[in-house]
Design an enzyme around this catalytic site. Structure first.
Site, PDB file in Angstrom:
ATOM      1  N   CYS A  14       0.824  -1.223   0.000  1.00 23.92           N
ATOM      2  CA  CYS A  14       0.000   0.000   0.000  1.00 23.92           C
ATOM      3  C   CYS A  14       0.853   1.265   0.000  1.00 23.92           C
ATOM      4  O   CYS A  14       0.327   2.368  -0.123  1.00 23.92           O
ATOM      5  CB  CYS A  14      -0.954  -0.021   1.186  1.00 23.92           C
ATOM      6  SG  CYS A  14      -2.085  -1.431   1.115  1.00 23.92           S
ATOM      7  N   HIS A  46      -9.236   4.303  -0.994  1.00 22.90           N
ATOM      8  CA  HIS A  46      -7.890   3.716  -0.961  1.00 22.90           C
ATOM      9  C   HIS A  46      -7.630   2.848  -2.191  1.00 22.90           C
ATOM     10  O   HIS A  46      -7.567   1.619  -2.092  1.00 22.90           O
ATOM     11  CB  HIS A  46      -7.744   2.914   0.342  1.00 22.90           C
ATOM     12  CG  HIS A  46      -6.408   2.286   0.547  1.00 22.90           C
ATOM     13  ND1 HIS A  46      -5.230   2.799   0.038  1.00 22.90           N
ATOM     14  CD2 HIS A  46      -6.047   1.167   1.254  1.00 22.90           C
ATOM     15  CE1 HIS A  46      -4.221   2.012   0.398  1.00 22.90           C
ATOM     16  NE2 HIS A  46      -4.680   1.026   1.131  1.00 22.90           N
TER      17      HIS A  46
END
Lengths: 377, 377
Positions: free
Chosen positions: B83, B326
């Site tokens: 991420c 996200h």
């Protein structure tokens, strides 16, 4: 010219290792490279890998290396550029050192493919084509792409399937002497000519295999006997229809041109070469694009044996992707392993006293190419 | 201190875009950033992306950007660090400029997730854990990991689920004013407290969503009003069992420490912050690890509203991962989009005359963290 040097090299056997994990292969190569470099303090890690996520469900390879080898809280990353992932990882390591942020970088490449089915690997490799491409939608695959180039090459030159077979045989024979190579069984020109067709005119021996394996390098701004004289990278069209000339791969040509310019040398100065022979036809194009031979005349050089380890322009003394094997992310790093071994004088198929060596790593059907020129100092 | 500046920013709407391809989103953000920068000559492209290969069968994103936007034969690469892929892509761009090889770099991040099932995305995200980890084999997932941290946090401090809900509500309310955010529906504390449990004690609103989206930046060694004052990155343990303190994420702490040291500033100097709130609990840990509040006392700051856009230390004025969304590879780049907007004075939830801004991007359960400090000059 860079001020970056190679201090250590490591490489696993290439082949089929169902019982070894990707991490095990990766760490094995890294530990070898670190030991070869005298276990220096490492400031960053770059790992080249292509299909770890898609067929092995394993990413975060950079962090895994740093953690498992106790390298501390250092920056790490995985780098992807299809089959050029290894060459691009090396380039990121070099840029990191040139930036002044890092003194010493561990560069590694790894791929684990043999546990997966050929269909799954083919699907994963197709991620190296543009999904929106009508060529991909029409069913063009990598063997298909280079098969078209081969047929065009035959049409425009005097070459034939036999010349590709001679090239493949050369790499096969080089691999015989490389203990780390995937294929070490003697092969004849007839076997290569008569092998199962993959995509006309490319037979089984014209295509690089699926391979498990890893390779690693330690590079540093501290001096050593192996200087990275230049690093260059270029992009090119992802589709055949965008090519001005079917027998040109602009990314190879441009990365070569830049690498020569930065190094202040020309193709005539290079003593030993590792080229991205994902297919026999790819090596044929590349030896021309890199200026070793005239355009559309590479086949004559192959016929004359000039690219053999005993010739005047030895290419793929490791056995190349075709016979050393092609664990995708590791390939660009393994090329440097072979060239450093050549410059150190202890390579498989050692050539006579080389001083300048060139590695070219290709991604996609010409989307990426890196060229690194190494020098024994 | 770096000598690198931000010249342009671009970002797509974050949300669910079944009819848009990953390439379409990526190019949209890149074109915006290039236009915002006045369409300069670009020397390289770095793309942050995590699961393009595994759930979308599309790699070679760097080459696709260069080809589609007609940027020429320039070097490009995809960068992966789970991420933190976007933050690491930015860092590679900065290193490329500091190396002297590039003047101007296009940095982008993208992810396409909403076409896939939650099960497929969960499997793909698990590639950000170590396959050999017995915690992964025991069934630990990312919500599970941060759920354990939350329970421990409650145990060691006076905090409760309500404090996490207040944090989540704060980001939800920030997103209300951000036209590019995924979630713009008013929500109450009660809804957040009573929401479906994902992993005790984390409910639906404590967890970041699946998102489609892209963001991009143009950075250059040429001066602009937005200076990248420092770039730092750190690695950390991939497993909970290797943590000295369950309430510490060393990669966040170390990347923050390095970024402050390089910038010559401290946490007290930072005017506006974007933090990697993949879970509400992650933001709670990060505001402590980055030194904005004492260890184990972040919850008090949240209770007092100090991290709201109207507070003395505004955090995630974009809405954060929890509410802006996200799209994994895009997240670290979207953080910079928001902070540049803040420093330019035209952001969603604009704070009063900020001069220094900090972005922190996390990968895995602490495997990677990047911190970038921006300055209005």
């Amino acid at each position: 010219m860079t001020n970056v040097y190679v201090h250590g090299i490591g490489m696993t056997q290439f082949g089929t290792f169902i019982d070894r994990t990707m991490k095990d292969l990766l760490l094995d190569a890294c530990i070898q490279a670190l030991e070869d470099a005298g276990n220096p303090k490492v400031d960053a890690v770059f790992v080249g890998n292509f299909m770890g996520g898609s067929i092995y469900n394993q990413e975060i390879l950079g962090a895994i290396v740093a953690n498992e080898l106790g390298l501390g809280f250092i920056p790490t990353a995985k780098v992807e550029g299809a089959c050029a992932s290894g060459g691009i990882a090396l380039r990121q390591g070099i840029l990191g050192i040139l930036s002044g942020e890092y003194n010493t970088v561990l560069v590694a490449g790894v791929e684990k493919m043999k546990h997966a089915s050929t269909a799954d690997v083919t699907q994963a490799i197709n991620a190296a084509m543009d999904n929106d491409s009508n060529e991909k939608h029409a069913g063009l695959t990598f063997p298909g792409f280079f098969g078209v180039l081969a047929n065009r090459y035959f049409y425009e030159t005097g070459a034939s399937k036999k010349h590709l077979a001679m090239l493949a045989l050369k790499n096969r024979e080089h691999a015989l002497n490389n203990p780390l190579a995937q294929f070490r069984k003697p092969t004849t020109l007839e076997e290569i000519m008569d092998a199962r067709m993959i995509t006309n005119p490319l037979g089984l021996f014209d295509c690089s295999p699926m391979t498990d394996g890893a390779a690693a390098l330690v590079i540093s701004k501290e001096k050593s006997a192996i200087h990275i004289r230049s690093s260059a990278q270029a992009s090119g069209p992802t589709q055949m229809q965008d090519a001005d000339d079917l027998l040109s791969i602009p990314a190879i040509r441009e990365s070569g041109r830049l690498a020569y310019e930065k190094a202040g040398v020309g193709p005539e100065d290079i003593d030993v070469v590792e080229i991205h022979d994902c297919f026999s036809m790819t090596e044929m194009i590349a030896i021309e694009e890199l200026g070793f031979f005239n355009k559309r005349e590479g086949w004559k050089a192959v016929e004359e044996g000039r690219t053999k380890s005993t010739g005047d322009k030895p290419v793929n003394t490791s056995g190349g992707l075709l016979s050393r094997g092609h664990p995708i992310g590791a390939t660009g790093v393994a090329q440097i392993y072979q060239l450093v071994s050549q410059l150190r004088g202890n390579a498989a198929n050692q050539v006579d006293n080389p001083r300048l060596a060139l590695a070219q790593n290709l991604g996609g059907t010409g989307s990426y190419s890196t060229v690194h020129i190494l020098e024994r100092v």
